[in-house]
Design an enzyme around this catalytic site. Sequence first.
Site, PDB file in Angstrom:
ATOM      1  N   LYS A  35       0.808  -1.173   0.070  1.00 26.32           N
ATOM      2  CA  LYS A  35      -0.072   0.003  -0.048  1.00 26.32           C
ATOM      3  C   LYS A  35       0.963   1.229  -0.014  1.00 26.32           C
ATOM      4  O   LYS A  35       2.112   1.155   0.269  1.00 26.32           O
ATOM      5  CB  LYS A  35      -0.972   0.122   1.151  1.00 26.32           C
ATOM      6  CG  LYS A  35      -0.258   0.058   2.729  1.00 26.32           C
ATOM      7  CD  LYS A  35      -1.036   0.105   3.682  1.00 26.32           C
ATOM      8  CE  LYS A  35      -0.587   0.195   5.225  1.00 26.32           C
ATOM      9  NZ  LYS A  35      -1.180   0.032   6.186  1.00 26.32           N
ATOM     10  N   ARG A 130     -11.418   0.569  14.286  1.00 29.81           N
ATOM     11  CA  ARG A 130     -11.251   1.640  12.990  1.00 29.81           C
ATOM     12  C   ARG A 130     -12.440   0.757  11.979  1.00 29.81           C
ATOM     13  O   ARG A 130     -13.623   1.117  12.140  1.00 29.81           O
ATOM     14  CB  ARG A 130      -9.981   1.335  12.360  1.00 29.81           C
ATOM     15  CG  ARG A 130      -8.802   2.236  13.134  1.00 29.81           C
ATOM     16  CD  ARG A 130      -7.875   2.418  12.348  1.00 29.81           C
ATOM     17  NE  ARG A 130      -7.079   1.301  11.862  1.00 29.81           N
ATOM     18  CZ  ARG A 130      -6.066   0.969  11.243  1.00 29.81           C
ATOM     19  NH1 ARG A 130      -5.143   2.072  11.235  1.00 29.81           N
ATOM     20  NH2 ARG A 130      -5.508  -0.116  10.712  1.00 29.81           N
ATOM     21  N   TYR A 256      16.766  29.939   9.353  1.00 28.83           N
ATOM     22  CA  TYR A 256      15.473  30.563   9.654  1.00 28.83           C
ATOM     23  C   TYR A 256      15.163  30.666  11.011  1.00 28.83           C
ATOM     24  O   TYR A 256      15.303  29.620  11.762  1.00 28.83           O
ATOM     25  CB  TYR A 256      14.288  30.243   8.962  1.00 28.83           C
ATOM     26  CG  TYR A 256      14.357  30.255   7.408  1.00 28.83           C
ATOM     27  CD1 TYR A 256      14.228  31.688   6.883  1.00 28.83           C
ATOM     28  CD2 TYR A 256      14.381  29.170   6.441  1.00 28.83           C
ATOM     29  CE1 TYR A 256      13.987  31.987   5.379  1.00 28.83           C
ATOM     30  CE2 TYR A 256      14.076  29.693   5.169  1.00 28.83           C
ATOM     31  CZ  TYR A 256      14.230  30.762   4.811  1.00 28.83           C
ATOM     32  OH  TYR A 256      14.176  31.116   3.073  1.00 28.83           O
ATOM     33  N   MET A 304      13.448  24.475   2.756  1.00 32.77           N
ATOM     34  CA  MET A 304      12.770  23.846   1.797  1.00 32.77           C
ATOM     35  C   MET A 304      13.656  22.768   0.877  1.00 32.77           C
ATOM     36  O   MET A 304      13.558  21.735   0.511  1.00 32.77           O
ATOM     37  CB  MET A 304      12.054  24.712   0.566  1.00 32.77           C
ATOM     38  CG  MET A 304      11.217  24.153  -0.325  1.00 32.77           C
ATOM     39  SD  MET A 304      10.603  25.232  -1.526  1.00 32.77           S
ATOM     40  CE  MET A 304       9.387  25.715  -0.457  1.00 32.77           C
TER      41      MET A 304
END
Length: 365
Positions: A35, A130, A256, A304
């Site tokens: 999957k 679930r 940053y 990024m």
Amino acid sequence: MPRPIHATIHTGALRHNLAQMRAAAPGARVWAIVKANAYGHGIERAFEGLRGADGFALLDLAEAQRVRDLGWRGPILLLEGVFEPRDLELCSRLNLWHAVHGDEQIDWLATHKTHQPHRVFLKMNSGMNRLGFAPERFRAAYARLQALPQVDEISLMTHFSDADGDKGIAAQWALFQRTTDGLAGERSVCNSAAVLRHAQDAAVRGDWVRPGIAVYGSSPDFPEHDAAHWGLQPSMTLASKLIAVSALPAGASTGYGSIFTAEAPMRIGVVACGYADGYPRHAPTGTPVLVDGVRTRTLGRVSMDMIVVDLTPVPQAAPGSEVTLWGRAGSGAVLPIDEVAHAAGTVGYELMCALAPRVPVSVEE
């Protein structure tokens, strides 16, 4: 030249890990779970390493078609079953086995026109909460399926919520046993953690086991046990290179938000990798990384396209030096993906599945 970041899929490691699952669950047949595009590895790239499995299990009909297109003629199981009535037509055409976890899916089967009856896996909710029929409704669902000419063999399955921890499987397993007592059909209950921690019991391992993450070289119960403890090998390496090296004076910051400040003069390197490549943005200072096969750490905030790393342990590092974000370095040193994920507050599954489309991928034995 292209940007130096790249991922490598190790088919030999996939083959090895699959063999480890067989050894941990002797006598049981093994599903290779593919999957999420084989956990980010790519179904086509992973196939050669996994074709020794007894069957492939996945979610999407399109992925099932891809496995058939690769020449696989054995069992394929849809782990969530079908999503609408017309999906059953493709199940008939591709000879797919499918889970049944709700009344609607039985209703759809009852009106499906097919010349070939379907193999289904009836799912019980034993505590995961679930998918699956509640225990008190499970036998009625079994009886409904058994009465349908559209259904051939019925297998029984559940999913353990705590196989990787102290709570374990005892309560769920006892409930599953009580509920299914006397019902005909093969059993499938073990995920990766249950295979490695609980499948010594022949009844628990049943007829089919469903290892997922362990096949891809990640430990299902990290940090209690690492991949090496279970004899697993990394099936994916994410690697890049240093593209710049500089000196950072004491008191200066990098990245940053200036969240890392040097306490003393140090050398730092910039790696061509960032969150746009699938590396976790929330990975903090100190997340492990290998430079030229030597363990060091990230510094500051992930950008990024770039990560800053500490070169103190690697004085010889220079632009072009190999950087291993996870997996196996050229020197043979291994950085387990679980360690990187743990430092970032997530799991190896997410890092594998988050590999970005812009990262070139190659396959090697």
